[in-house]
Design a protein around this motif. Structure first.
Motif, PDB file in Angstrom:
ATOM      1  N   ALA A 244       0.786  -1.316  -0.110  1.00  0.00           N
ATOM      2  CA  ALA A 244       0.043   0.102  -0.050  1.00  0.00           C
ATOM      3  C   ALA A 244       0.885   1.182   0.013  1.00  0.00           C
ATOM      4  CB  ALA A 244      -0.837   0.036   1.331  1.00  0.00           C
ATOM      5  N   ASP A 245       2.188   1.104   0.031  1.00  0.00           N
ATOM      6  CA  ASP A 245       3.098   2.077   0.080  1.00  0.00           C
ATOM      7  C   ASP A 245       3.364   2.870  -1.408  1.00  0.00           C
ATOM      8  OD1 ASP A 245       5.021   4.184   0.549  1.00  0.00           O
ATOM      9  OD2 ASP A 245       6.060   2.966   1.726  1.00  0.00           O
ATOM     10  N   PRO A 246       3.007   4.108  -1.722  1.00  0.00           N
ATOM     11  CA  PRO A 246       3.248   4.347  -2.949  1.00  0.00           C
ATOM     12  C   PRO A 246       4.973   4.389  -3.529  1.00  0.00           C
ATOM     13  CG  PRO A 246       1.753   5.907  -2.063  1.00  0.00           C
ATOM     14  CD  PRO A 246       2.393   4.850  -1.094  1.00  0.00           C
ATOM     15  N   ASP A 247       5.680   4.265  -2.229  1.00  0.00           N
ATOM     16  CA  ASP A 247       7.216   4.306  -2.491  1.00  0.00           C
ATOM     17  C   ASP A 247       7.619   3.061  -3.170  1.00  0.00           C
ATOM     18  OD1 ASP A 247       9.638   5.608  -2.396  1.00  0.00           O
ATOM     19  OD2 ASP A 247      10.357   4.319  -0.765  1.00  0.00           O
ATOM     20  N   MET A 248       6.989   1.922  -2.760  1.00  0.00           N
ATOM     21  CA  MET A 248       7.137   0.410  -3.358  1.00  0.00           C
ATOM     22  C   MET A 248       7.002   0.454  -4.884  1.00  0.00           C
ATOM     23  SD  MET A 248       8.308  -1.084  -0.717  1.00  0.00           S
ATOM     24  CE  MET A 248       8.418  -0.651   0.943  1.00  0.00           C
ATOM     25  N   HIS A 249       6.162   1.574  -5.365  1.00  0.00           N
ATOM     26  CA  HIS A 249       5.894   1.247  -6.942  1.00  0.00           C
ATOM     27  C   HIS A 249       6.371   2.439  -7.487  1.00  0.00           C
ATOM     28  CE1 HIS A 249       3.258  -1.877  -5.712  1.00  0.00           C
ATOM     29  NE2 HIS A 249       2.924  -1.166  -4.632  1.00  0.00           N
ATOM     30  N   GLU A 250       7.454   2.795  -7.529  1.00  0.00           N
ATOM     31  CA  GLU A 250       8.121   3.527  -8.310  1.00  0.00           C
ATOM     32  C   GLU A 250       9.674   2.959  -8.712  1.00  0.00           C
ATOM     33  OE1 GLU A 250       9.003   7.422  -6.639  1.00  0.00           O
ATOM     34  OE2 GLU A 250       6.892   7.890  -6.155  1.00  0.00           O
ATOM     35  N   ALA A 251       9.613   2.836 -10.185  1.00  0.00           N
ATOM     36  CA  ALA A 251      11.094   2.298 -10.565  1.00  0.00           C
ATOM     37  C   ALA A 251      12.174   3.378 -10.328  1.00  0.00           C
ATOM     38  CB  ALA A 251      10.858   2.112 -11.929  1.00  0.00           C
ATOM     39  N   ARG A 252      13.062   2.704  -9.509  1.00  0.00           N
ATOM     40  CA  ARG A 252      14.250   3.760  -9.110  1.00  0.00           C
ATOM     41  C   ARG A 252      15.490   2.859  -9.090  1.00  0.00           C
ATOM     42  NH1 ARG A 252      13.256   6.079  -3.275  1.00  0.00           N
ATOM     43  NH2 ARG A 252      11.171   6.324  -4.453  1.00  0.00           N
ATOM     44  N   GLN A 253      16.640   3.337  -9.688  1.00  0.00           N
ATOM     45  CA  GLN A 253      17.806   2.835  -9.785  1.00  0.00           C
ATOM     46  C   GLN A 253      18.643   3.003  -8.406  1.00  0.00           C
ATOM     47  OE1 GLN A 253      19.560   0.538 -11.250  1.00  0.00           O
ATOM     48  NE2 GLN A 253      18.314   0.397 -13.515  1.00  0.00           N
ATOM     49  N   PHE A 254      18.886   1.821  -7.660  1.00  0.00           N
ATOM     50  CA  PHE A 254      19.716   2.092  -6.525  1.00  0.00           C
ATOM     51  C   PHE A 254      21.309   1.545  -6.758  1.00  0.00           C
ATOM     52  CE2 PHE A 254      15.848   2.378  -4.810  1.00  0.00           C
ATOM     53  CZ  PHE A 254      16.021   3.360  -3.641  1.00  0.00           C
ATOM     54  N   GLY A 255      21.524   0.751  -7.823  1.00  0.00           N
ATOM     55  CA  GLY A 255      22.887   0.023  -8.085  1.00  0.00           C
ATOM     56  C   GLY A 255      22.665  -1.238  -7.434  1.00  0.00           C
ATOM     57  N   SER A 256      24.170  -1.853  -7.540  1.00  0.00           N
ATOM     58  CA  SER A 256      24.241  -3.022  -6.810  1.00  0.00           C
ATOM     59  C   SER A 256      25.840  -2.933  -6.565  1.00  0.00           C
ATOM     60  CB  SER A 256      24.375  -4.182  -7.973  1.00  0.00           C
ATOM     61  OG  SER A 256      24.838  -5.515  -7.395  1.00  0.00           O
ATOM     62  N   ARG A 257      25.951  -3.692  -5.192  1.00  0.00           N
ATOM     63  CA  ARG A 257      27.105  -3.883  -4.754  1.00  0.00           C
ATOM     64  C   ARG A 257      28.150  -4.814  -5.580  1.00  0.00           C
ATOM     65  NH1 ARG A 257      26.595  -6.736   0.155  1.00  0.00           N
ATOM     66  NH2 ARG A 257      24.224  -6.687  -0.062  1.00  0.00           N
ATOM     67  N   THR A 258      27.636  -5.554  -6.583  1.00  0.00           N
ATOM     68  CA  THR A 258      28.323  -6.312  -7.268  1.00  0.00           C
ATOM     69  C   THR A 258      29.228  -5.597  -8.491  1.00  0.00           C
ATOM     70  OG1 THR A 258      26.535  -6.946  -8.805  1.00  0.00           O
ATOM     71  CG2 THR A 258      26.658  -8.161  -6.673  1.00  0.00           C
ATOM     72  N   GLY A 259      28.771  -4.472  -8.737  1.00  0.00           N
ATOM     73  CA  GLY A 259      29.503  -3.611  -9.546  1.00  0.00           C
ATOM     74  C   GLY A 259      28.175  -2.861 -10.575  1.00  0.00           C
ATOM     75  N   PRO A 260      28.780  -2.355 -11.537  1.00  0.00           N
ATOM     76  CA  PRO A 260      27.949  -1.512 -12.535  1.00  0.00           C
ATOM     77  C   PRO A 260      26.631  -2.168 -12.966  1.00  0.00           C
ATOM     78  CG  PRO A 260      30.107  -0.975 -13.132  1.00  0.00           C
ATOM     79  CD  PRO A 260      30.132  -2.313 -12.332  1.00  0.00           C
ATOM     80  N   ILE A 261      25.533  -1.562 -13.229  1.00  0.00           N
ATOM     81  CA  ILE A 261      24.482  -2.196 -13.562  1.00  0.00           C
ATOM     82  C   ILE A 261      24.436  -2.160 -15.268  1.00  0.00           C
ATOM     83  CG2 ILE A 261      21.755  -2.243 -13.772  1.00  0.00           C
ATOM     84  CD1 ILE A 261      22.816  -2.919 -11.117  1.00  0.00           C
ATOM     85  N   GLU A 262      23.928  -3.202 -15.721  1.00  0.00           N
ATOM     86  CA  GLU A 262      23.901  -3.385 -17.333  1.00  0.00           C
ATOM     87  C   GLU A 262      22.794  -4.282 -17.539  1.00  0.00           C
ATOM     88  OE1 GLU A 262      27.837  -6.179 -17.981  1.00  0.00           O
ATOM     89  OE2 GLU A 262      27.999  -3.930 -18.516  1.00  0.00           O
ATOM     90  N   GLU A 263      22.311  -4.279 -18.818  1.00  0.00           N
ATOM     91  CA  GLU A 263      21.229  -5.371 -19.401  1.00  0.00           C
ATOM     92  C   GLU A 263      22.006  -6.497 -19.595  1.00  0.00           C
ATOM     93  OE1 GLU A 263      18.058  -5.422 -19.270  1.00  0.00           O
ATOM     94  OE2 GLU A 263      17.392  -3.501 -18.842  1.00  0.00           O
TER      95      GLU A 263
END
Length: 267
Positions: A244-263
């Motif tokens: 029910a929290d709107p913050d759970m439903h926004e696409a937002r990049q936080f990155g990863s501790r494993t390295g750069p994000i890529e497809e």
């Protein structure tokens, strides 16, 4: 009936919540027999996550949300690993040698990817897309797993653990909700670290920026139906409030501790 690499549980897609259970099944296609293992090995955690199918199905029914369950044993190929992970197909798992995985020709590895691993991940992606379209928002993704009460001979004190990488949105309320019960010991990235390159959460949540968390419940607590019911009753209101929290439903990049994000995968 033909062997299915995944099982879909119906639910109200407009609710914006998806449940996943990578290791729900210990089944193998008939052509693989038992991979050369005795039946007793399929009662163990090396074959599947004990209690997870029942818990996921019960939560999906209580919350009226869709779920995707893995349809094959992790001994065949592990859907919660990247395609480049050396533990994708295990030759040795917690003391058990797996004859059907030794040796592992490249052609057989690719066959298992094509027939089991990739169809499962396509089903996950398609379910997430359908929920996003029906709800008009980015879905919240919750993955359900279970862990053994002992590792080797060392007892694990946690009743449950929440695994995550860098996105805290779903993690904080889950930890707070579970830790509200003073009798529970709840691990934060215990008994495993949630930052695993190219695993299910990485592929389907971290890369697109969806709020998510992986819940681990100790297997002895959900091995029987009474325990499953107890944990479903405990988790359902927490997940309901989170959703029910709107913050759970926004696409937002936080990155990863494993390295750069890529497809990494382009299905």
């Amino acid at each position: 009936m033909p062997f299915s690499p995944f099982h879909l549980v119906d639910g109200d897609q407009a609710r914006g919540l998806v449940l996943l259970a990578d290791h729900a099944s210990r089944d193998l296609p008939q052509e693989y027999g038992s991979l050369g293992l005795p039946p007793s090995q399929f009662e163990r955690h090396i074959a599947y996550d004990i209690g997870v199918e029942q818990l996921t199905r019960r939560l999906a029914a209580m919350l009226d949300v869709p779920a995707v369950l893995g349809g094959f044993s992790r001994l065949l190929i592990d859907p919660n690993r990247g395609e480049d992970d050396p533990t994708l197909i295990m030759r040795l798992s917690d003391g058990a040698i797996i004859p059907g995985n030794n040796p592992m020709p490249i052609e057989e590895r690719e066959k298992r990817l094509d027939e089991f691993y990739r169809p499962y991940h396509r089903a996950v992606a398609q379910t997430i897309d359908a929920v996003s379209e029906a709800s008009g928002k980015a879905p919240l993704i919750i993955s359900i797993h279970s862990f053994t009460a002992f590792w080797k001979t060392t007892p694990r004190p946690w009743h449950a653990g929440i695994l995550w990488d860098k996105d805290p949105r779903a993690v904080v309320p889950l930890l707070e909700g579970l830790r509200a019960d003073p009798q529970l010991i709840v691990g934060d990235n215990e008994p495993y670290d949630g930052a695993l390159r190219n695993d299910t959460m990485f592929q389907h949540c971290i890369v697109p920026g969806l709020a998510h968390a992986l819940i681990e419940v100790r297997q002895d607590l959900i091995a029987e139906e009474t325990g499953v019911a107890h944990w479903a009753d405990r988790l359902a209101p927490i997940l309901e409030a989170m959703n029910a929290d709107p913050d759970m439903h926004e696409a937002r990049q936080f990155g990863s501790r494993t390295g750069p994000i890529e497809e990494v995968y382009d299905e």
